[in-house]
Design a protein around this motif. Structure first.
Motif, PDB file in Angstrom:
ATOM      1  N   GLY A 141       0.833  -1.183   0.000  1.00  0.00           N
ATOM      2  CA  GLY A 141       0.000   0.000   0.000  1.00  0.00           C
ATOM      3  C   GLY A 141       0.872   1.239   0.000  1.00  0.00           C
ATOM      4  N   GLY A 142       0.322   2.315  -0.557  1.00  0.00           N
ATOM      5  CA  GLY A 142       1.050   3.577  -0.559  1.00  0.00           C
ATOM      6  C   GLY A 142       0.205   4.666   0.057  1.00  0.00           C
ATOM      7  N   SER A 143       0.448   5.871  -0.392  1.00  0.00           N
ATOM      8  CA  SER A 143      -0.280   7.006   0.175  1.00  0.00           C
ATOM      9  C   SER A 143      -1.555   7.313  -0.586  1.00  0.00           C
ATOM     10  CB  SER A 143       0.623   8.245   0.176  1.00  0.00           C
ATOM     11  OG  SER A 143       1.052   8.512  -1.153  1.00  0.00           O
ATOM     12  N   ASN A 144      -1.888   6.462  -1.531  1.00  0.00           N
ATOM     13  CA  ASN A 144      -3.028   6.767  -2.389  1.00  0.00           C
ATOM     14  C   ASN A 144      -4.286   5.994  -2.003  1.00  0.00           C
ATOM     15  OD1 ASN A 144      -2.339   4.217  -3.117  1.00  0.00           O
ATOM     16  ND2 ASN A 144      -2.105   4.622  -5.292  1.00  0.00           N
ATOM     17  N   ASN A 145      -4.356   5.556  -0.768  1.00  0.00           N
ATOM     18  CA  ASN A 145      -5.549   4.872  -0.260  1.00  0.00           C
ATOM     19  C   ASN A 145      -5.805   3.513  -0.883  1.00  0.00           C
ATOM     20  OD1 ASN A 145      -6.109   7.279   1.196  1.00  0.00           O
ATOM     21  ND2 ASN A 145      -7.129   8.110  -0.594  1.00  0.00           N
ATOM     22  N   ARG A 146      -4.918   3.013  -1.722  1.00  0.00           N
ATOM     23  CA  ARG A 146      -5.147   1.727  -2.353  1.00  0.00           C
ATOM     24  C   ARG A 146      -4.177   0.698  -1.778  1.00  0.00           C
ATOM     25  NH1 ARG A 146      -7.619   2.414  -7.562  1.00  0.00           N
ATOM     26  NH2 ARG A 146      -7.273   0.192  -7.876  1.00  0.00           N
ATOM     27  N   ILE A 147      -4.636  -0.503  -1.639  1.00  0.00           N
ATOM     28  CA  ILE A 147      -3.794  -1.612  -1.210  1.00  0.00           C
ATOM     29  C   ILE A 147      -3.901  -2.690  -2.278  1.00  0.00           C
ATOM     30  CG2 ILE A 147      -3.417  -3.375   0.562  1.00  0.00           C
ATOM     31  CD1 ILE A 147      -4.654  -1.398   2.558  1.00  0.00           C
ATOM     32  N   PHE A 148      -2.761  -3.158  -2.749  1.00  0.00           N
ATOM     33  CA  PHE A 148      -2.728  -4.157  -3.813  1.00  0.00           C
ATOM     34  C   PHE A 148      -2.256  -5.480  -3.238  1.00  0.00           C
ATOM     35  CE2 PHE A 148      -3.512  -1.522  -7.506  1.00  0.00           C
ATOM     36  CZ  PHE A 148      -3.234  -0.257  -7.018  1.00  0.00           C
ATOM     37  N   PHE A 149      -2.956  -6.537  -3.617  1.00  0.00           N
ATOM     38  CA  PHE A 149      -2.632  -7.864  -3.129  1.00  0.00           C
ATOM     39  C   PHE A 149      -1.990  -8.702  -4.226  1.00  0.00           C
ATOM     40  CE2 PHE A 149      -4.667  -8.062   1.022  1.00  0.00           C
ATOM     41  CZ  PHE A 149      -5.520  -6.974   0.985  1.00  0.00           C
ATOM     42  N   GLY A 150      -1.059  -9.562  -3.809  1.00  0.00           N
ATOM     43  CA  GLY A 150      -0.540 -10.564  -4.722  1.00  0.00           C
ATOM     44  C   GLY A 150      -1.584 -11.644  -4.948  1.00  0.00           C
ATOM     45  N   ASP A 151      -1.253 -12.606  -5.790  1.00  0.00           N
ATOM     46  CA  ASP A 151      -2.199 -13.670  -6.114  1.00  0.00           C
ATOM     47  C   ASP A 151      -2.216 -14.799  -5.098  1.00  0.00           C
ATOM     48  OD1 ASP A 151      -1.708 -13.368  -9.705  1.00  0.00           O
ATOM     49  OD2 ASP A 151      -3.043 -12.306  -8.332  1.00  0.00           O
ATOM     50  N   GLY A 152      -1.379 -14.688  -4.082  1.00  0.00           N
ATOM     51  CA  GLY A 152      -1.417 -15.664  -3.005  1.00  0.00           C
ATOM     52  C   GLY A 152      -0.508 -16.858  -3.235  1.00  0.00           C
ATOM     53  N   THR A 153      -0.063 -17.433  -2.124  1.00  0.00           N
ATOM     54  CA  THR A 153       0.694 -18.689  -2.140  1.00  0.00           C
ATOM     55  C   THR A 153      -0.050 -19.675  -1.258  1.00  0.00           C
ATOM     56  OG1 THR A 153       2.834 -17.606  -2.460  1.00  0.00           O
ATOM     57  CG2 THR A 153       2.850 -19.838  -1.546  1.00  0.00           C
ATOM     58  N   GLN A 154      -0.423 -20.798  -1.850  1.00  0.00           N
ATOM     59  CA  GLN A 154      -1.102 -21.855  -1.093  1.00  0.00           C
ATOM     60  C   GLN A 154      -0.041 -22.666  -0.360  1.00  0.00           C
ATOM     61  OE1 GLN A 154      -4.721 -23.339  -1.381  1.00  0.00           O
ATOM     62  NE2 GLN A 154      -3.895 -24.078   0.531  1.00  0.00           N
ATOM     63  N   LEU A 155      -0.055 -22.612   0.957  1.00  0.00           N
ATOM     64  CA  LEU A 155       0.887 -23.408   1.757  1.00  0.00           C
ATOM     65  C   LEU A 155       0.181 -24.658   2.258  1.00  0.00           C
ATOM     66  CD1 LEU A 155       3.606 -23.792   3.247  1.00  0.00           C
ATOM     67  CD2 LEU A 155       2.625 -22.500   5.158  1.00  0.00           C
ATOM     68  N   VAL A 156       0.764 -25.807   1.948  1.00  0.00           N
ATOM     69  CA  VAL A 156       0.254 -27.081   2.448  1.00  0.00           C
ATOM     70  C   VAL A 156       1.300 -27.669   3.383  1.00  0.00           C
ATOM     71  CG1 VAL A 156      -0.426 -29.424   1.837  1.00  0.00           C
ATOM     72  CG2 VAL A 156      -1.124 -27.498   0.393  1.00  0.00           C
ATOM     73  N   VAL A 157       0.902 -27.942   4.604  1.00  0.00           N
ATOM     74  CA  VAL A 157       1.803 -28.534   5.580  1.00  0.00           C
ATOM     75  C   VAL A 157       1.349 -29.964   5.821  1.00  0.00           C
ATOM     76  CG1 VAL A 157       2.783 -28.401   7.894  1.00  0.00           C
ATOM     77  CG2 VAL A 157       2.181 -26.297   6.659  1.00  0.00           C
ATOM     78  N   LYS A 158       2.206 -30.914   5.445  1.00  0.00           N
ATOM     79  CA  LYS A 158       1.869 -32.329   5.602  1.00  0.00           C
ATOM     80  C   LYS A 158       2.326 -32.822   6.967  1.00  0.00           C
ATOM     81  CE  LYS A 158       1.922 -33.670   0.745  1.00  0.00           C
ATOM     82  NZ  LYS A 158       2.467 -34.618  -0.254  1.00  0.00           N
ATOM     83  N   PRO A 159       1.549 -33.746   7.554  1.00  0.00           N
ATOM     84  CA  PRO A 159       1.925 -34.245   8.883  1.00  0.00           C
ATOM     85  C   PRO A 159       3.160 -35.143   8.824  1.00  0.00           C
ATOM     86  CG  PRO A 159      -0.020 -35.379   8.066  1.00  0.00           C
ATOM     87  CD  PRO A 159       0.276 -34.287   7.074  1.00  0.00           C
TER      88      PRO A 159
END
Lengths: 114, 112
Positions: free
Chosen positions: B94-112
């Motif tokens: 986010g910057g000073s322009n009131n907008r927040i930009f998100f990435g496309d995400g990372t799916q984390l899978v934790v196996k037992p």
């Protein structure tokens, strides 16, 4: 637990129907954001408010989307005539300030357009 | 224009492993960077944020992230993951322009 309350959690609409979602921001948070999250997890900023005034919004050229945050009432996001491509999770978030502050999200309203 | 890039769409590790989720950004002004976590079908929850000062930021549940201006990065790390850490993680700028930009995400899978 989120203190931003979004209703309904799910709504199913036919194409052409109106869809309305509501959001009660966290107490003391004057800034409200609406995002659309698609099935690929991609976020699309829709609009944000500070109190009742619009700060920024995307170019809703089709005018199907409208939003407001009236005083003493929940904020709302409405789609006038739903289309299949509108199916998504609509997330509302609130913040203490318009920039630089943490966003507090609700659980979202999942719209399914059939 | 702000952009956020999360290079890994999926990361799979075993419980107890360490993990690094990568985030690179581009922005021309002063910014703040955040990480959020989203469990399936839920809203996002804040993990941590950097604006200025110490480039290593400690967050909740043992997560930390390090800001690097030279690399334009803000990678998220955890020394020892738990199965409950399985979720989608989003980097945001986010910057000073009131907008927040998100990435496309990372799916984390934790196996037992």
């Amino acid at each position: 637990n989120s203190k931003v309350i979004q209703t309904p959690r799910y709504l199913v609409k036919g194409q052409g129907q109106k869809a309305k979602m509501r959001c009660i921001p966290e107490k003391g948070h004057p800034v409200v954001f609406w995002y659309q999250q698609n099935k690929n997890n991609e976020f699309k900023f829709l609009i944000n408010f500070q109190n009742q005034e619009v700060l920024q919004q995307i170019d809703m050229t089709e005018k199907r989307f409208s939003a407001e945050c009236p005083s003493n009432s929940p904020c709302s996001l409405e789609i006038q005539s739903s289309e299949a491509g509108d199916s998504a999770l609509y997330l509302c978030a609130s913040s203490r300030q318009s920039s630089g502050n943490t966003l507090y999200f609700g659980e979202g309203s999942r719209l399914i357009v059939v | 224009t702000q952009t956020v890039s999360q290079s890994d769409a999926h990361v799979t590790v075993f419980e107890g492993d360490s993990v690094e989720l990568r985030c690179n950004y581009s922005y021309g002004g002063s910014i703040y960077l955040s990480w959020y976590i989203q469990h399936h079908g839920r809203g996002l929850q804040f993990l941590l944020k950097y604006y200025s000062g110490n480039p290593v930021v400690q967050g909740v549940n043992g997560f930390k992230a390090e800001f690097s201006k030279s690399d334009s990065s803000f990678h998220l790390r955890k020394a020892s993951v738990h199965w409950s850490d399985s979720a989608v993680y989003f980097c945001a700028v986010g910057g000073s322009n009131n907008r927040i930009f998100f990435g496309d995400g990372t799916q984390l899978v934790v196996k037992p």
